[in-house]
Design an enzyme around this catalytic site. Structure first.
Site, PDB file in Angstrom:
ATOM      1  CB  SER A 190      -0.940  -0.059   1.204  1.00  0.00           C
ATOM      2  OG  SER A 190      -2.002   0.827   1.053  1.00  0.00           O
ATOM      3  CG  ASP A 203      -6.360  -2.839  -3.565  1.00  0.00           C
ATOM      4  OD1 ASP A 203      -6.908  -1.981  -2.849  1.00  0.00           O
ATOM      5  OD2 ASP A 203      -5.266  -3.351  -3.290  1.00  0.00           O
ATOM      6  CG  HIS A 215      -5.562  -2.657   0.615  1.00  0.00           C
ATOM      7  ND1 HIS A 215      -5.252  -2.032  -0.577  1.00  0.00           N
ATOM      8  CD2 HIS A 215      -4.780  -2.080   1.560  1.00  0.00           C
ATOM      9  CE1 HIS A 215      -4.328  -1.107  -0.355  1.00  0.00           C
ATOM     10  NE2 HIS A 215      -4.030  -1.130   0.929  1.00  0.00           N
TER      11      HIS A 215
END
Length: 517
Positions: A227, A454, A484
């Site tokens: 991320s 996602d 995610h």
């Protein structure tokens, strides 16, 4: 990401937190220079010892146990003055199991920005057991986070009110209350943490990463960024391309989008994920507890719930009542991982019946609030890092003008994310860039994984990151999944490709799709 922009942090950590308690972006600058600042003396070797329990700023909890060692590394507060004042960066590690085959250290950043690596890695380590065979697993609290000079803003009681307030104002009075809330929060950040606010941006964190590499005794940085950790890794690769070892970026931040574009991308991403959740419900027929026989009907019932909560909050946890803002945050939280979909279904069903405890628990998890009412500093660090990175400062008029586009992108999340554009307006520190420079000619290959489902870092960002890293550097891999991130999704194709690269140096074929069709 700033307030009301949904933080991009690892789904594994979020899911673990909720499931073990019984369900209780991205910014981006103008490119930093490759030389100059940060050219101070080499970092000293680390002195490792036992780990204490996580602090409140790290999210609290139990000490990680005997497998884990902790250390502190002093780095310059200001890399423009490398011999000046220093700050501590807290680290944690578990040693490789096969010492004779050890490859070095594998450093993790799990995202946020603002997530504590020290509190996250021990809980997530079982997901990386194959990698621990030959690597020391290492993580850290970036500057401004957890034990590393944490940014602090409002008190726990003040944060309860802050996260409950209306994040989709529809009248002048509500708009004023919303803006005043942001200003009050910013003043608290300046009062409690003004000294470090200019220095918590991603560029400095990337320079800290190279000091960590030196202190670990590694010639190259082997890195697993998730991320926001992909943005940090991209900036590192730009600054220190020759120091990049084997690196993987999972749940990739799009380095070509500014703050507004990133927020709009998230609006679309979370709406897509909500639609996928609703489709799963429809497919299960009578087993699904939600009203509605189509995706559109289920989504319409969610928007109706939001409107009902805006008019009249319902009982939540303790004496708190679930507001529209908290419900929206709770829904978003559950979309980070498919493992949390059952909790979302249950929470929406309960809320329809007038009980908001589960959605509030999900919202609390997103905001870093524990069951005792204490907040970690993830929210404060998230805002401080993003506002130190992003130059964008949107006016009220600019924000309101873009709201129709956000609402069109997502009837459920559009208002929350659109109004969140104001989060850095008035911040006491100017931002560094519009988008980060991640070009890294000469770096070793970096595996870049995009997940088609996602919500927080939409799939398209992986290709943009691979392109910007440069030819021969960014190697894109696609995961057709939900939630995610990809590696922790359990797909053997993704895990096999990543493990083959990190453990054996085998670069996957660019354009690989998992699961293989």
């Amino acid at each position: 990401m700033p307030r009301n922009v949904l933080r991009a942090t690892t789904a594994a950590a979020l899911a673990a937190t909720l499931l073990t308690t019984g369900a209780c972006s991205d910014g981006g600058g103008s490119g930093a220079k490759r030389t100059g600042a940060g050219a101070a003396k080499q970092a000293k070797p680390l002195s490792w010892g036992g780990c204490s329990a996580p602090t409140a700023a790290q999210g609290g909890g139990q000490a990680p146990g005997q497998d884990w060692e902790c250390a502190t590394l002093d780095v310059p507060l200001d890399y423009a003055q490398p011999e000046g004042e220093t700050i501590p960066i807290a680290l944690i590690r578990a040693k490789a199991r096969k010492k004779a085959e050890r490859l070095g250290s594998l450093v993790f950043n799990f995202g946020g920005p603002g997530g504590s690596g020290i509190s996250t890695l021990p809980g997530a380590a079982k997901e990386y057991e194959a990698l621990r065979a030959r690597y020391d697993l290492v993580s850290f609290d970036p500057r401004g986070v957890g034990r590393s000079v944490p940014v602090l803003c409002e008190s726990d009681r003040q944060l309860d009110a802050y996260y409950a307030q209306d994040s989709s104002p529809s009248t002048p009075a509500e708009e004023k209350a919303y803006v005043d809330g942001i200003r009050t929060y910013q003043k608290a950040c300046q009062a409690r943490s003004g000294k470090v606010l200019p220095y918590v941006g991603t560029d400095n964190a990337a320079r800290d990463l190279d000091r960590i590499r030196q202190a670990l005794g590694d010639e190259k940085l082997n890195y697993f960024g998730i991320s926001y950790g992909t943005e940090l890794g991209g900036v590192y690769a730009h600054l220190f391309p020759k120091n990049v070892g084997r690196a993987v970026f999972d749940a990739v931040v799009d380095p070509t989008k500014d703050a507004q574009q990133s927020a709009l991308g998230q609006a679309k991403g979370f709406q897509l994920a909500l639609g996928n959740f609703a489709q799963d419900c429809v497919n299960r027929g009578d087993e699904c507890r939600l009203q509605g026989s189509t995706v559109k009907e289920i989504e319409a019932n969610v928007t109706k719930l939001q409107k009902d909560l805006a008019a009249k909050p319902i009982p939540g946890i303790g004496g708190r009542r679930l507001t529209e803002s908290q419900a929206t945050n709770g829904i978003a939280q559950a979309l980070y991982s498919k493992e949390l979909w059952p909790l979302l279904e249950e929470g929406l069903d309960e809320a329809d019946g007038g009980q908001g405890q589960l959605l509030m628990a999900l919202s609390d998890a997103l905001n870093g609030r524990d069951q005792n009412g204490r907040y970690s500093n993830i929210g404060a660090a998230n805002t401080a890092i993003n506002c130190a990175d992003s130059k964008e400062r949107y006016t009220l008029a600019q924000t309101k003008a873009r709201l129709p586009e956000f609402r069109s992108a997502s009837p459920v999340f559009g208002d929350l994310l659109g109004w969140g554009m104001l989060s850095c307006t008035g911040w006491p520190v100017p931002g560094a860039w519009k988008t980060p420079d991640v070009s890294a000619p000469g770096a070793a290959p970096i595996v870049v994984i995009g997940n088609t489902g996602d919500p927080a870092t939409p799939y398209e960002g992986a290709r943009k990151m691979a392109e910007r890293l440069g030819k021969g550097v960014g190697v894109e891999l696609t995961y057709k999944g939900q939630g995610h991130g990809a590696y922790n999704g359990g797909d053997t194709c993704v895990q096999g490709a990543v493990n083959a690269y990190l453990l054996d140096g085998k670069v996957p074929r660019a354009g690989t799709v998992c699961p293989a069709s």
